[in-house]
Design a protein around this motif. Structure first.
Motif, PDB file in Angstrom:
ATOM      1  N   PHE A  43       0.838  -1.210   0.000  1.00 55.86           N
ATOM      2  CA  PHE A  43       0.000   0.000   0.000  1.00 55.86           C
ATOM      3  C   PHE A  43       0.868   1.254   0.000  1.00 55.86           C
ATOM      4  CE2 PHE A  43      -2.437   3.300   2.308  1.00 55.86           C
ATOM      5  CZ  PHE A  43      -3.483   3.431   1.401  1.00 55.86           C
ATOM      6  N   ASP A  44       1.981   1.235   0.760  1.00 54.96           N
ATOM      7  CA  ASP A  44       2.888   2.379   0.775  1.00 54.96           C
ATOM      8  C   ASP A  44       3.588   2.536  -0.569  1.00 54.96           C
ATOM      9  OD1 ASP A  44       2.282   2.965   3.428  1.00 54.96           O
ATOM     10  OD2 ASP A  44       3.828   1.603   4.189  1.00 54.96           O
ATOM     11  N   ARG A  45       3.922   1.412  -1.211  1.00 51.42           N
ATOM     12  CA  ARG A  45       4.539   1.487  -2.540  1.00 51.42           C
ATOM     13  C   ARG A  45       3.588   2.157  -3.522  1.00 51.42           C
ATOM     14  NH1 ARG A  45       8.207  -0.916  -6.051  1.00 51.42           N
ATOM     15  NH2 ARG A  45       9.272  -1.916  -4.312  1.00 51.42           N
ATOM     16  N   ARG A  46       2.316   1.825  -3.446  1.00 52.08           N
ATOM     17  CA  ARG A  46       1.328   2.437  -4.338  1.00 52.08           C
ATOM     18  C   ARG A  46       1.289   3.952  -4.136  1.00 52.08           C
ATOM     19  NH1 ARG A  46      -3.915   0.444  -6.472  1.00 52.08           N
ATOM     20  NH2 ARG A  46      -5.211   2.252  -6.947  1.00 52.08           N
ATOM     21  N   LYS A  47       1.310   4.411  -2.874  1.00 58.30           N
ATOM     22  CA  LYS A  47       1.281   5.845  -2.588  1.00 58.30           C
ATOM     23  C   LYS A  47       2.551   6.530  -3.074  1.00 58.30           C
ATOM     24  CE  LYS A  47       0.408   5.579   1.830  1.00 58.30           C
ATOM     25  NZ  LYS A  47       0.100   6.025   3.222  1.00 58.30           N
ATOM     26  N   LEU A  48       3.706   5.876  -2.880  1.00 52.77           N
ATOM     27  CA  LEU A  48       4.966   6.470  -3.312  1.00 52.77           C
ATOM     28  C   LEU A  48       5.011   6.622  -4.828  1.00 52.77           C
ATOM     29  CD1 LEU A  48       7.822   7.464  -2.726  1.00 52.77           C
ATOM     30  CD2 LEU A  48       8.589   5.081  -2.781  1.00 52.77           C
ATOM     31  N   VAL A  49       4.599   5.585  -5.545  1.00 55.65           N
ATOM     32  CA  VAL A  49       4.606   5.643  -7.009  1.00 55.65           C
ATOM     33  C   VAL A  49       3.640   6.720  -7.502  1.00 55.65           C
ATOM     34  CG1 VAL A  49       4.040   4.373  -9.114  1.00 55.65           C
ATOM     35  CG2 VAL A  49       5.345   3.249  -7.284  1.00 55.65           C
ATOM     36  N   ALA A  50       2.443   6.765  -6.920  1.00 60.59           N
ATOM     37  CA  ALA A  50       1.449   7.759  -7.348  1.00 60.59           C
ATOM     38  C   ALA A  50       1.937   9.180  -7.077  1.00 60.59           C
ATOM     39  CB  ALA A  50       0.123   7.507  -6.632  1.00 60.59           C
ATOM     40  N   GLU A 120      13.964   3.544 -18.620  1.00 61.42           N
ATOM     41  CA  GLU A 120      14.771   4.190 -17.574  1.00 61.42           C
ATOM     42  C   GLU A 120      13.961   5.247 -16.835  1.00 61.42           C
ATOM     43  OE1 GLU A 120      17.698   5.261 -14.996  1.00 61.42           O
ATOM     44  OE2 GLU A 120      17.510   3.469 -16.255  1.00 61.42           O
ATOM     45  N   LEU A 121      13.081   5.951 -17.543  1.00 60.62           N
ATOM     46  CA  LEU A 121      12.220   6.927 -16.881  1.00 60.62           C
ATOM     47  C   LEU A 121      11.291   6.258 -15.887  1.00 60.62           C
ATOM     48  CD1 LEU A 121      11.120   9.806 -16.582  1.00 60.62           C
ATOM     49  CD2 LEU A 121       9.575   9.328 -18.489  1.00 60.62           C
ATOM     50  N   ARG A 122      10.702   5.125 -16.283  1.00 66.82           N
ATOM     51  CA  ARG A 122       9.806   4.407 -15.383  1.00 66.82           C
ATOM     52  C   ARG A 122      10.581   3.836 -14.195  1.00 66.82           C
ATOM     53  NH1 ARG A 122       6.518   6.843 -16.786  1.00 66.82           N
ATOM     54  NH2 ARG A 122       6.342   6.976 -14.545  1.00 66.82           N
ATOM     55  N   ARG A 123      11.806   3.383 -14.424  1.00 69.90           N
ATOM     56  CA  ARG A 123      12.621   2.895 -13.315  1.00 69.90           C
ATOM     57  C   ARG A 123      12.929   4.022 -12.350  1.00 69.90           C
ATOM     58  NH1 ARG A 123      18.820   0.726 -12.851  1.00 69.90           N
ATOM     59  NH2 ARG A 123      19.294   2.680 -13.909  1.00 69.90           N
ATOM     60  N   THR A 124      13.190   5.217 -12.880  1.00 67.42           N
ATOM     61  CA  THR A 124      13.535   6.351 -12.038  1.00 67.42           C
ATOM     62  C   THR A 124      12.352   6.808 -11.195  1.00 67.42           C
ATOM     63  OG1 THR A 124      15.150   7.078 -13.686  1.00 67.42           O
ATOM     64  CG2 THR A 124      14.453   8.696 -12.052  1.00 67.42           C
ATOM     65  N   ILE A 125      11.155   6.828 -11.767  1.00 59.31           N
ATOM     66  CA  ILE A 125       9.977   7.346 -11.057  1.00 59.31           C
ATOM     67  C   ILE A 125       9.286   6.252 -10.258  1.00 59.31           C
ATOM     68  CG2 ILE A 125       7.714   8.415 -11.369  1.00 59.31           C
ATOM     69  CD1 ILE A 125       8.821   9.815 -13.816  1.00 59.31           C
ATOM     70  N   ASP A 126       9.098   5.075 -10.866  1.00 61.37           N
ATOM     71  CA  ASP A 126       8.340   4.001 -10.211  1.00 61.37           C
ATOM     72  C   ASP A 126       9.212   3.059  -9.386  1.00 61.37           C
ATOM     73  OD1 ASP A 126       6.308   5.141 -11.637  1.00 61.37           O
ATOM     74  OD2 ASP A 126       6.130   3.527 -13.103  1.00 61.37           O
ATOM     75  N   GLY A 127      10.488   3.029  -9.651  1.00 62.07           N
ATOM     76  CA  GLY A 127      11.372   2.102  -8.945  1.00 62.07           C
ATOM     77  C   GLY A 127      11.800   0.942  -9.809  1.00 62.07           C
ATOM     78  N   ASP A 128      10.910   0.440 -10.671  1.00 67.20           N
ATOM     79  CA  ASP A 128      11.267  -0.642 -11.581  1.00 67.20           C
ATOM     80  C   ASP A 128      10.262  -0.734 -12.714  1.00 67.20           C
ATOM     81  OD1 ASP A 128       9.025  -1.886 -10.440  1.00 67.20           O
ATOM     82  OD2 ASP A 128      10.216  -3.081  -9.064  1.00 67.20           O
ATOM     83  N   TYR A 215      15.944  -0.207  -9.621  1.00 67.13           N
ATOM     84  CA  TYR A 215      16.974   0.403  -8.783  1.00 67.13           C
ATOM     85  C   TYR A 215      17.144  -0.459  -7.543  1.00 67.13           C
ATOM     86  CZ  TYR A 215      18.113   4.760 -11.121  1.00 67.13           C
ATOM     87  OH  TYR A 215      18.607   5.684 -11.997  1.00 67.13           O
ATOM     88  N   TRP A 216      18.349  -1.000  -7.365  1.00 68.02           N
ATOM     89  CA  TRP A 216      18.638  -1.869  -6.231  1.00 68.02           C
ATOM     90  C   TRP A 216      19.554  -1.143  -5.249  1.00 68.02           C
ATOM     91  CZ3 TRP A 216      15.447  -5.745  -6.740  1.00 68.02           C
ATOM     92  CH2 TRP A 216      15.132  -6.242  -8.008  1.00 68.02           C
ATOM     93  N   ASP A 217      19.191  -1.194  -3.980  1.00 69.89           N
ATOM     94  CA  ASP A 217      20.015  -0.618  -2.921  1.00 69.89           C
ATOM     95  C   ASP A 217      20.486  -1.670  -1.921  1.00 69.89           C
ATOM     96  OD1 ASP A 217      19.919   2.113  -3.730  1.00 69.89           O
ATOM     97  OD2 ASP A 217      17.861   2.231  -2.993  1.00 69.89           O
ATOM     98  N   ARG A 218      19.787  -2.814  -1.873  1.00 73.58           N
ATOM     99  CA  ARG A 218      20.132  -3.860  -0.916  1.00 73.58           C
ATOM    100  C   ARG A 218      20.057  -5.224  -1.592  1.00 73.58           C
ATOM    101  NH1 ARG A 218      16.681  -2.899   4.465  1.00 73.58           N
ATOM    102  NH2 ARG A 218      17.898  -4.736   5.034  1.00 73.58           N
ATOM    103  N   PHE A 219      20.789  -6.191  -1.037  1.00 69.53           N
ATOM    104  CA  PHE A 219      20.816  -7.531  -1.616  1.00 69.53           C
ATOM    105  C   PHE A 219      19.501  -8.274  -1.389  1.00 69.53           C
ATOM    106  CE2 PHE A 219      25.376  -6.698  -0.997  1.00 69.53           C
ATOM    107  CZ  PHE A 219      25.840  -6.996  -2.262  1.00 69.53           C
ATOM    108  N   GLY A 224      12.442  -2.938  -6.902  1.00 74.33           N
ATOM    109  CA  GLY A 224      13.229  -1.720  -6.857  1.00 74.33           C
ATOM    110  C   GLY A 224      12.488  -0.586  -6.176  1.00 74.33           C
ATOM    111  N   VAL A 225      13.233   0.388  -5.706  1.00 76.95           N
ATOM    112  CA  VAL A 225      12.681   1.583  -5.060  1.00 76.95           C
ATOM    113  C   VAL A 225      13.237   2.804  -5.775  1.00 76.95           C
ATOM    114  CG1 VAL A 225      12.465   2.910  -2.939  1.00 76.95           C
ATOM    115  CG2 VAL A 225      12.486   0.412  -2.845  1.00 76.95           C
ATOM    116  N   SER A 226      12.368   3.735  -6.086  1.00 74.99           N
ATOM    117  CA  SER A 226      12.765   4.925  -6.830  1.00 74.99           C
ATOM    118  C   SER A 226      13.743   5.784  -6.035  1.00 74.99           C
ATOM    119  CB  SER A 226      11.525   5.758  -7.173  1.00 74.99           C
ATOM    120  OG  SER A 226      11.901   7.045  -7.630  1.00 74.99           O
ATOM    121  N   PRO A 227      14.811   6.280  -6.677  1.00 73.80           N
ATOM    122  CA  PRO A 227      15.706   7.209  -5.985  1.00 73.80           C
ATOM    123  C   PRO A 227      15.059   8.562  -5.731  1.00 73.80           C
ATOM    124  CG  PRO A 227      16.323   7.012  -8.287  1.00 73.80           C
ATOM    125  CD  PRO A 227      15.253   5.987  -8.050  1.00 73.80           C
ATOM    126  N   VAL A 228      13.941   8.847  -6.409  1.00 71.87           N
ATOM    127  CA  VAL A 228      13.229  10.105  -6.186  1.00 71.87           C
ATOM    128  C   VAL A 228      12.604  10.139  -4.794  1.00 71.87           C
ATOM    129  CG1 VAL A 228      11.359  11.580  -7.081  1.00 71.87           C
ATOM    130  CG2 VAL A 228      12.800  10.295  -8.654  1.00 71.87           C
TER     131      VAL A 228
END
Length: 332
Positions: A43-50, A120-128, A215-219, A224-228
């Motif tokens: 649910f939090d991922r949905r809010k972050l992407v939106a 790449e734009l979708r990866r940057t904004i959405d995370g993956d 975007y990967w930050d952890r193993f 992925g999580v957006s750097p934005v």
């Protein structure tokens, strides 16, 4: 003994990490060591992407930053380097033919170069974003929010014994290797209907056919999580601050001219409007002086003791502009 222990405790703290000390001067140190998938629940991922999409859609600076990022990382093509020049040219020509719009993109709208930029734009904004390889050699882009665990459960014919093995729409082996992705289609009728924005389960896709560009930050991450995400609150605050500053500026411009008078008794000719017959005079409710700034300069004939001046407001002030500049720089 007690008097000796207190200096000893202080000495131990001085030799340790100050970041773990709760001094009350700042936010208490965190003690959560959850996985990134647990930190950002569905649910939090949905809010972050939106929210990220909304800021990119409406804030020019955020959109410019993403486009500039794309200019640096997604503008490239294939160059084959080998001793056989004819073979290198043949490979490049075949790649150029396959990369044309209609040959690589299943929708027929995007060339390979544009597809890479959009991915790449979708990866940057959405995370993956998912890139599905089809049997005929074409590619199908699947936006990240379409990969999710079905809210109503999986169809019985799929034989999913343990739905708990799914994390954010991905089933993994015990080592975290992705095995299948739960791909959904957008549901809810027309994009303009009240029910738009829903999803309906479509199919399970084997991981060997789908490349998750993320975007990967952890193993231990599954998605992925957006750097934005780190700058989204600051960008939102700046965007809203611009709106407030513009609203204040508009108000100050509308209230442009102020008349003041020290006279205690106004003459009848200024307080009454005459129709040419003294018996039909009526009290006026309008302003004494009428001025339309849209008609250009005007000469005002003022009475003794009266004054006219523009109402000027330093909006937005220099300090506000410098602060917004700093916050934008931090977010970028």
């Amino acid at each position: 003994m007690g008097m000796l222990s207190r200096p000893f405790d202080r000495l131990l703290r001085m030799l340790g990490y100050a970041a773990v000390e709760d001094t009350g001067k700042r936010k208490s140190p965190r003690d959560s060591l959850r996985s990134e998938d647990a930190e950002l629940l569905p649910f939090d991922r949905r809010k972050l992407v939106a929210t990220s999409r909304d800021v990119y859609r409406n804030f020019a600076i955020a959109a410019w930053a993403c486009r500039k990022h794309l200019d640096y990382v997604s503008a490239f093509g294939l160059q084959v380097k080998c001793a056989n020049v004819a073979l290198a040219d043949a490979i490049e020509a075949a790649m150029q033919t396959w990369g044309a719009a209609g040959n690589c993109d299943v929708t027929g709208k995007h060339s390979l170069r544009r597809l890479i930029r959009l991915a790449e734009l979708r990866r940057t904004i959405d995370g993956d974003v998912g890139i599905l390889r089809l049997a005929d050699g074409r590619l199908q882009a699947i936006e990240g929010d379409r990969i999710r665990t079905p809210a109503g459960g999986f169809p019985a014919e799929l034989g999913i014994v343990d739905p708990a093995r799914f994390r954010h729409g991905v089933i993994t082996d015990p080592y975290g290797r992705p095995l299948q992705y739960a791909v959904h289609r957008r549901d809810g009728g027309s994009d303009f209907s009240p029910g738009a924005g829903g999803f309906a389960f479509e199919s399970l896709v084997d991981a060997r056919h789908l490349f998750l560009h993320a975007y990967w930050d952890r193993f231990d991450q599954t998605r992925g999580v957006s750097p934005v995400a780190a700058g989204i609150n600051t960008l939102q605050d700046c965007y809203e601050g611009f709106d407030y500053a513009l609203a204040k500026m508009k108000v100050s411009q509308l209230m442009g001219l102020v008349f003041t008078s020290n006279a205690s008794d106004l003459s009848a000719e200024h307080s009454l409007l005459s129709s040419g017959d003294e018996d039909t005079e009526t009290e006026t409710t309008g302003p004494k002086y009428r001025w339309d700034p849209g008609k250009g300069p005007v000469k005002l004939e003022l009475e003794p003791g009266e004054d006219a001046k523009f109402l000027t407001v330093d909006s937005p002030g220099i300090a506000t502009q410098e602060f917004l500049d700093s916050m934008i720089a931090v977010a970028l």
